[in-house]
Structure formats: C-alpha cells, structure tokens
Design a protein around this motif. Structure first.
Motif, PDB file in Angstrom:
ATOM      1  N   VAL A  43       0.874  -1.171   0.000  1.00  0.00           N
ATOM      2  CA  VAL A  43       0.000   0.000   0.000  1.00  0.00           C
ATOM      3  C   VAL A  43       0.911   1.220   0.000  1.00  0.00           C
ATOM      4  O   VAL A  43       1.818   1.320   0.829  1.00  0.00           O
ATOM      5  CB  VAL A  43      -0.885   0.003   1.270  1.00  0.00           C
ATOM      6  N   ILE A  44       0.693   2.115  -0.946  1.00  0.00           N
ATOM      7  CA  ILE A  44       1.621   3.257  -1.055  1.00  0.00           C
ATOM      8  C   ILE A  44       0.839   4.550  -1.234  1.00  0.00           C
ATOM      9  O   ILE A  44      -0.233   4.561  -1.848  1.00  0.00           O
ATOM     10  CB  ILE A  44       2.613   3.048  -2.223  1.00  0.00           C
ATOM     11  N   GLY A  45       1.363   5.642  -0.684  1.00  0.00           N
ATOM     12  CA  GLY A  45       0.690   6.927  -0.858  1.00  0.00           C
ATOM     13  C   GLY A  45       1.582   8.074  -0.412  1.00  0.00           C
ATOM     14  O   GLY A  45       2.540   7.884   0.336  1.00  0.00           O
ATOM     15  N   THR A  46       1.261   9.258  -0.907  1.00  0.00           N
ATOM     16  CA  THR A  46       1.904  10.481  -0.430  1.00  0.00           C
ATOM     17  C   THR A  46       1.135  10.931   0.816  1.00  0.00           C
ATOM     18  O   THR A  46      -0.097  10.883   0.834  1.00  0.00           O
ATOM     19  CB  THR A  46       1.848  11.584  -1.507  1.00  0.00           C
ATOM     20  N   VAL A  47       1.875  11.365   1.821  1.00  0.00           N
ATOM     21  CA  VAL A  47       1.237  11.606   3.126  1.00  0.00           C
ATOM     22  C   VAL A  47       0.285  12.800   3.136  1.00  0.00           C
ATOM     23  O   VAL A  47       0.328  13.664   2.241  1.00  0.00           O
ATOM     24  CB  VAL A  47       2.281  11.813   4.253  1.00  0.00           C
ATOM     25  N   LYS A  48      -0.525  12.846   4.151  1.00  0.00           N
ATOM     26  CA  LYS A  48      -1.500  13.928   4.361  1.00  0.00           C
ATOM     27  C   LYS A  48      -0.833  15.307   4.228  1.00  0.00           C
ATOM     28  O   LYS A  48       0.248  15.530   4.765  1.00  0.00           O
ATOM     29  CB  LYS A  48      -2.102  13.780   5.763  1.00  0.00           C
ATOM     30  N   GLY A  81       7.761  10.963  -7.116  1.00  0.00           N
ATOM     31  CA  GLY A  81       8.600   9.920  -6.516  1.00  0.00           C
ATOM     32  C   GLY A  81       7.780   8.700  -6.152  1.00  0.00           C
ATOM     33  O   GLY A  81       8.164   7.561  -6.428  1.00  0.00           O
ATOM     34  N   LYS A  82       6.626   8.946  -5.573  1.00  0.00           N
ATOM     35  CA  LYS A  82       5.733   7.842  -5.187  1.00  0.00           C
ATOM     36  C   LYS A  82       5.326   7.021  -6.404  1.00  0.00           C
ATOM     37  O   LYS A  82       5.327   5.783  -6.382  1.00  0.00           O
ATOM     38  CB  LYS A  82       4.517   8.436  -4.471  1.00  0.00           C
ATOM     39  N   ASN A  83       5.012   7.712  -7.503  1.00  0.00           N
ATOM     40  CA  ASN A  83       4.603   7.002  -8.724  1.00  0.00           C
ATOM     41  C   ASN A  83       5.751   6.178  -9.302  1.00  0.00           C
ATOM     42  O   ASN A  83       5.539   5.073  -9.816  1.00  0.00           O
ATOM     43  CB  ASN A  83       4.088   7.988  -9.770  1.00  0.00           C
ATOM     44  N   LEU A  84       6.961   6.733  -9.231  1.00  0.00           N
ATOM     45  CA  LEU A  84       8.126   5.984  -9.729  1.00  0.00           C
ATOM     46  C   LEU A  84       8.349   4.712  -8.912  1.00  0.00           C
ATOM     47  O   LEU A  84       8.595   3.639  -9.462  1.00  0.00           O
ATOM     48  CB  LEU A  84       9.395   6.850  -9.651  1.00  0.00           C
ATOM     49  N   VAL A  85       8.254   4.869  -7.598  1.00  0.00           N
ATOM     50  CA  VAL A  85       8.427   3.705  -6.722  1.00  0.00           C
ATOM     51  C   VAL A  85       7.345   2.668  -7.015  1.00  0.00           C
ATOM     52  O   VAL A  85       7.629   1.474  -7.166  1.00  0.00           O
ATOM     53  CB  VAL A  85       8.394   4.121  -5.227  1.00  0.00           C
ATOM     54  N   ALA A  86       6.106   3.130  -7.126  1.00  0.00           N
ATOM     55  CA  ALA A  86       4.993   2.199  -7.384  1.00  0.00           C
ATOM     56  C   ALA A  86       5.232   1.429  -8.681  1.00  0.00           C
ATOM     57  O   ALA A  86       5.040   0.210  -8.739  1.00  0.00           O
ATOM     58  CB  ALA A  86       3.680   2.971  -7.449  1.00  0.00           C
ATOM     59  N   MET A  87       5.680   2.147  -9.705  1.00  0.00           N
ATOM     60  CA  MET A  87       5.891   1.501 -11.001  1.00  0.00           C
ATOM     61  C   MET A  87       7.024   0.474 -10.943  1.00  0.00           C
ATOM     62  O   MET A  87       6.905  -0.641 -11.467  1.00  0.00           O
ATOM     63  CB  MET A  87       6.210   2.564 -12.043  1.00  0.00           C
ATOM     64  N   THR A 147      -2.666  11.392   1.868  1.00  0.00           N
ATOM     65  CA  THR A 147      -3.189  10.158   2.468  1.00  0.00           C
ATOM     66  C   THR A 147      -3.156  10.207   3.994  1.00  0.00           C
ATOM     67  O   THR A 147      -2.104  10.453   4.595  1.00  0.00           O
ATOM     68  CB  THR A 147      -2.343   8.950   1.990  1.00  0.00           C
ATOM     69  N   GLU A 148      -4.290   9.960   4.599  1.00  0.00           N
ATOM     70  CA  GLU A 148      -4.379   9.969   6.067  1.00  0.00           C
ATOM     71  C   GLU A 148      -4.014   8.599   6.635  1.00  0.00           C
ATOM     72  O   GLU A 148      -4.130   7.569   5.954  1.00  0.00           O
ATOM     73  CB  GLU A 148      -5.797  10.328   6.485  1.00  0.00           C
ATOM     74  N   ALA A 149      -3.626   8.608   7.907  1.00  0.00           N
ATOM     75  CA  ALA A 149      -3.190   7.370   8.578  1.00  0.00           C
ATOM     76  C   ALA A 149      -4.250   6.278   8.477  1.00  0.00           C
ATOM     77  O   ALA A 149      -3.950   5.118   8.187  1.00  0.00           O
ATOM     78  CB  ALA A 149      -2.877   7.664  10.043  1.00  0.00           C
ATOM     79  N   SER A 209       5.422   8.495   1.189  1.00  0.00           N
ATOM     80  CA  SER A 209       6.263   9.444   0.478  1.00  0.00           C
ATOM     81  C   SER A 209       5.899  10.870   0.885  1.00  0.00           C
ATOM     82  O   SER A 209       4.733  11.154   1.176  1.00  0.00           O
ATOM     83  CB  SER A 209       6.044   9.249  -1.033  1.00  0.00           C
ATOM     84  N   ALA A 210       6.898  11.762   0.907  1.00  0.00           N
ATOM     85  CA  ALA A 210       6.656  13.187   1.188  1.00  0.00           C
ATOM     86  C   ALA A 210       7.743  14.009   0.521  1.00  0.00           C
ATOM     87  O   ALA A 210       8.901  13.598   0.471  1.00  0.00           O
ATOM     88  CB  ALA A 210       6.664  13.454   2.689  1.00  0.00           C
ATOM     89  N   LEU A 211       7.361  15.168   0.019  1.00  0.00           N
ATOM     90  CA  LEU A 211       8.370  16.053  -0.564  1.00  0.00           C
ATOM     91  C   LEU A 211       8.650  17.250   0.325  1.00  0.00           C
ATOM     92  O   LEU A 211       9.656  17.930   0.171  1.00  0.00           O
ATOM     93  CB  LEU A 211       7.927  16.535  -1.957  1.00  0.00           C
ATOM     94  N   LEU A 212       7.759  17.500   1.260  1.00  0.00           N
ATOM     95  CA  LEU A 212       7.883  18.732   2.037  1.00  0.00           C
ATOM     96  C   LEU A 212       8.383  18.470   3.458  1.00  0.00           C
ATOM     97  O   LEU A 212       7.968  17.498   4.103  1.00  0.00           O
ATOM     98  CB  LEU A 212       6.527  19.441   2.120  1.00  0.00           C
ATOM     99  N   THR A 213       9.223  19.363   3.927  1.00  0.00           N
ATOM    100  CA  THR A 213       9.695  19.293   5.307  1.00  0.00           C
ATOM    101  C   THR A 213       8.515  19.387   6.272  1.00  0.00           C
ATOM    102  O   THR A 213       8.534  18.817   7.358  1.00  0.00           O
ATOM    103  CB  THR A 213      10.672  20.453   5.571  1.00  0.00           C
ATOM    104  N   THR A 214       7.489  20.105   5.851  1.00  0.00           N
ATOM    105  CA  THR A 214       6.337  20.297   6.726  1.00  0.00           C
ATOM    106  C   THR A 214       5.431  19.070   6.780  1.00  0.00           C
ATOM    107  O   THR A 214       4.651  18.918   7.717  1.00  0.00           O
ATOM    108  CB  THR A 214       5.496  21.499   6.247  1.00  0.00           C
ATOM    109  N   THR A 215       5.489  18.216   5.779  1.00  0.00           N
ATOM    110  CA  THR A 215       4.585  17.061   5.765  1.00  0.00           C
ATOM    111  C   THR A 215       5.274  15.762   6.179  1.00  0.00           C
ATOM    112  O   THR A 215       4.602  14.803   6.570  1.00  0.00           O
ATOM    113  CB  THR A 215       3.944  16.865   4.373  1.00  0.00           C
ATOM    114  N   MET A 216       6.578  15.709   6.106  1.00  0.00           N
ATOM    115  CA  MET A 216       7.254  14.443   6.421  1.00  0.00           C
ATOM    116  C   MET A 216       7.023  13.961   7.868  1.00  0.00           C
ATOM    117  O   MET A 216       6.968  12.747   8.088  1.00  0.00           O
ATOM    118  CB  MET A 216       8.750  14.476   6.048  1.00  0.00           C
TER     119      MET A 216
END
Lengths: 220, 231
Positions: free
Chosen positions: B107-112, B119-125, B141-143, B161-168
């Motif tokens: 199960v994969i997703g970019t976080v809330k 990046g998430k799509n590349l990993v999924a593929m 994506t929520e917990a 996956s997360a790209l932002l310092t604020t969301t990681m």
C-alpha cells in the motif's frame, strides 16, 4: 568589505546572485548569511530600518535547486567568517533540507529563520500555516524574475512540455507573493501561471518575517 | 536521433537486438517505440513476465543507475518512466492472466497535506515491475487510509512518500497509529522523499528509508524475504 551604499547594480544582478552569491557588504559586526534569492530584500530591510549593525553575504541562489548542498555551504560560510563577527544570522528557511539546516545551525550556535521556505516567511509563518494551501505553487519576486532558471528549465519543461501534468497536475493555483509593487513583475508572474496552467493570484507581502528576523537582531 | 535510427524497423530485429533497442528507447523516453516493441515480443510468444523483467525493468535499472550517478536528471527519468508505463499498460492485464510471480503486496501513498506524487509514482511503477502488487492511495493520504487499506487488502508493506519538510513528520503519526492499534510489527514500513534521510527514517521508527525507486525495490525484496524466513 564594502559599505552597503556603494554596492553596484552588477553585484545585484540576478544572474550573479544566482551563480555566485554576494561578497560581504556592509560594515556591521553581525553577519547575515543569506540565500542569493534574498539579497535585494535583505538590503532593503537594512536600508529601511537603518540596521547598521548588519553586514550581508549571500550564497549562490541556485543552491535552491539542490537543497542537500545548502547545509555544507552554510557551514563553510560560518566557519570562514566566524572570527570576524560578533554574531552570525542565517537567512534561510529549511528550504528542503529536511531539518538538516536547523540541526547544523543548532550545532554551530547560529540563528536561522524558523520557516520551511522563503515564501513562507515572506507570507509570515502564522498566516502561511493557517492558510494551509498544499495545492498552491508559490513565487516570490526573485523566483518570478528567475522563473525559467529555477522552475521551467530544471524541470525540463523547455524540452519536454508533455511532462507538465506530471509535475503540476495536482496543483490548482500559483500565488505570487510580492515583496514589491511592480506591475511588470506581476505580469511576469501571471505569465508563469499561464504556462503552468494554474490559476493566478497575487498577494502583496512585503518582507514579512524576514523583516522581523533582521530587525529583532538589534535586540540580541 | 540519427537517420539510421529513424529508419530502424523494430520488427526486423532479432530478440536480442530488440531487447537491447528497447533499453535504449526506454533511456530516451520513446513511449511509442516501447509499446510497439512490447507488442512484437508478445507476438513472438514471449511471456509478459519475461518482457517486463528482461527489457523494461532491466532498462529502468540503467536509467536509475545513471540518475544516481548524476548522468541523467529528473526530466529524463520521468520520460523513461512514461515510456515504461506505456509498456506496462499492455503487460499488466496479461501478467495477471499468466500468473507471474508475486513478491508481495504494498500500500503506497503520499502523506497527508502533500500533493507531490512523482517519486511515489516511480516507486509504485518499479515495485510493480519487480512483481509486487501495488495499491496506490494517491496523494494527501491519512493514517486511517494507509492502515485501513493495508488491513483490508492483507498488505505486506506500507510505503509513505513526502516532498515537504512540513509534511514528512506525518509519517511518524502513521507509525504511531500503527503501534497504538498493535499493528506495527505486522507491516514493513518504508519511507522516502527528497527531504528525508536514513536518520529521519530511524527516528520515526520506519523499517527503512529508501533513497530512490531502485533502492525501494531492493529493500522491499530483502525485508519481505527476511520476514518469510522468520519462524
């Protein structure tokens, strides 16, 4: 070290700030190590508030595109200048370093701006956090002027425009956080939004928390 | 592209030449050529699994290596991924029909709070290419969504996956939520994204931080195998 009022237009050309940064400018005993993207804004705050205790030096703004290199570059600058100044301020946000810059500044005992990015502290952290706009792409004055160099070309959109939906498909709007009143630059930012196929909005922020960060250093 | 390459007729190449050419075309991000070559190999009775592993995955491995070495950059990797996606679209239904080996379920997703999914799509593929079944939860994506889906689907891995310092930091929330529900040890938790590093992965209690898609695949294979070997 050059007095601020003698700084040349050439030194403040965006291309120079982008690739080389800025040498020590000012005569104060507190050194501000800033991103080249903030040079004009820091100088404006210094001038408006007569912050004569500050000297500015900037690292190349292009580090913005490779954030993992920012902490090492800041560390080199702090180490190089530390002996010559009473205090050092780091005018960066986290800027995509994943907390590494904050860890470094804590270790070196220097103060940085508590914000994720420059656009967050221009907007003001409290306002920025409250707005919570994950589908918004931000430009500042510098990023609007340097849109091609910092956004369009590094993402390869000049060569592969078909990649646009992969990069910006989840975004809804572009917000231009303006530090200055400049109609020409607003048009440039609006055009950037059109190229990214995003709604456009302009908000005047002035210098936001950057101004407060520099002015507050007088009290330290 | 040279005139010689322009004139290249894929169907006239033998199998070895064609798979070599596919790797080149993948590298150059030529989606239509990849789709054509996949169809040619299917017509030659190659199994979908062999086409996937011996041409597409092998080609993407080269792309990944050159990205890591600073020879290729993000736009070129994305072009290659688009081309691979074209080939995968043809192969995916056939892989199910022909019973290709299954490595596990992720199960994969970019976080809330985060909408960045490249990046998430590349990993999924790449995970899909390596034989993992992927349930892509998309962005923001929520917990509860990570955990609920993993429970419902019987997943082995939760990827964040997360790209932002604020969301990681939200990754830690997901892991804590797993722990609170007594489910932490049930799943392999992988995390990745530009501002992350191994130290962060360790600090939040993930099983591993993955620097890129190829590392995610290797790590997932290793951890799934280790788990299967547990007594």
């Amino acid at each position: 070290m050059k007095p601020i009022d003698t700084i040349s237009d050439e030194a403040l050309r965006d291309e120079n700030l982008r690739d080389q940064g800025l040498g020590e400018t000012g005569t104060g005993k507190t050194l501000v190590i800033a991103c080249g993207a903030l040079a004009r804004e820091v100088l404006a705050v210094i001038e408006m508030n007569a912050l004569e205790h500050l000297t500015l030096t900037c690292l190349p703004a292009i580090l913005h595109n490779e954030p993992t290199k920012i902490p090492a570059a800041v560390e080199r600058a702090v180490t190089e200048h530390r002996a010559d100044y009473d205090q050092i301020l780091v005018a960066y946000g986290d800027c995509g370093t994943g907390g590494q810059l904050q860890t470094l500044c804590d270790r070196l005992g220097v103060t940085m701006i508590d914000a994720p990015h420059c656009y967050a502290f221009f907007d003001g952290m409290e306002v920025f956090t409250t707005r919570d706009e994950p589908t918004t792409f931000y430009l500042t004055d510098f990023l609007a002027r340097q849109f091609d160099t910092f956004v369009w070309k590094p993402l390869g959109l000049d060569r592969y425009p078909d990649l646009l939906p992969m990069y910006f498909g989840n975004y809804e709007k572009l917000v231009y956080l303006a530090q200055t009143e400049d109609e020409g630059l607003t048009d440039v930012a609006r055009e950037a939004a059109e190229r990214l196929r995003l709604r456009f909005e302009r908000r005047f922020t002035g210098y936001g928390d950057l101004g407060r960060f520099l002015v507050d250093s007088q009290r330290d | 592209m040279s005139d010689e390459e322009d004139d290249l007729i894929l169907s006239e190449l033998n199998d070895e030449e064609l798979t070599e050419q596919m790797m080149d075309d993948l590298y150059d991000g030529l989606k239509e050529e990849i789709e054509e070559a996949v169809q040619i190999l299917l017509d030659r009775n190659w199994t979908p699994y062999d086409i996937l592993t011996k041409s597409l995955v092998a080609g993407m491995q080269i792309v990944g290596d050159d990205f890591r070495d600073g020879i290729l950059f993000v736009p070129e990797v994305l072009r290659a991924a688009q081309a691979m996606k074209g080939g995968m679209a043809i192969l995916k239904p056939l892989l199910v029909e022909t019973g290709a080996p299954k490595m596990g379920k992720m199960v994969i997703g970019t976080v809330k709070g985060d909408i960045h999914d490249i990046g998430k799509n590349l990993v999924a593929m790449m995970m899909e290419g390596a034989g993992f079944e992927i349930i892509d939860l998309g962005i923001n994506t929520e917990a509860e969504n990570y955990i609920g889906t993993a429970e419902r689907e019987g997943a082995d891995i939760i990827g964040m996956s997360a790209l932002l310092t604020t969301t990681m930091p939200y990754m830690k929330t997901v892991i804590e939520s797993l722990s609170e529900q007594g489910l932490r040890d049930k799943y392999i938790v992988l995390c990745g994204g530009a501002p992350l590093n191994e130290e962060f992965g360790n600090a939040i209690g993930a099983d591993a931080y993955c620097d890129d898609a190829a590392i995610a695949v290797e790590t997932a294979k290793k951890l799934v195998a280790a788990r299967h070997n547990q007594v």
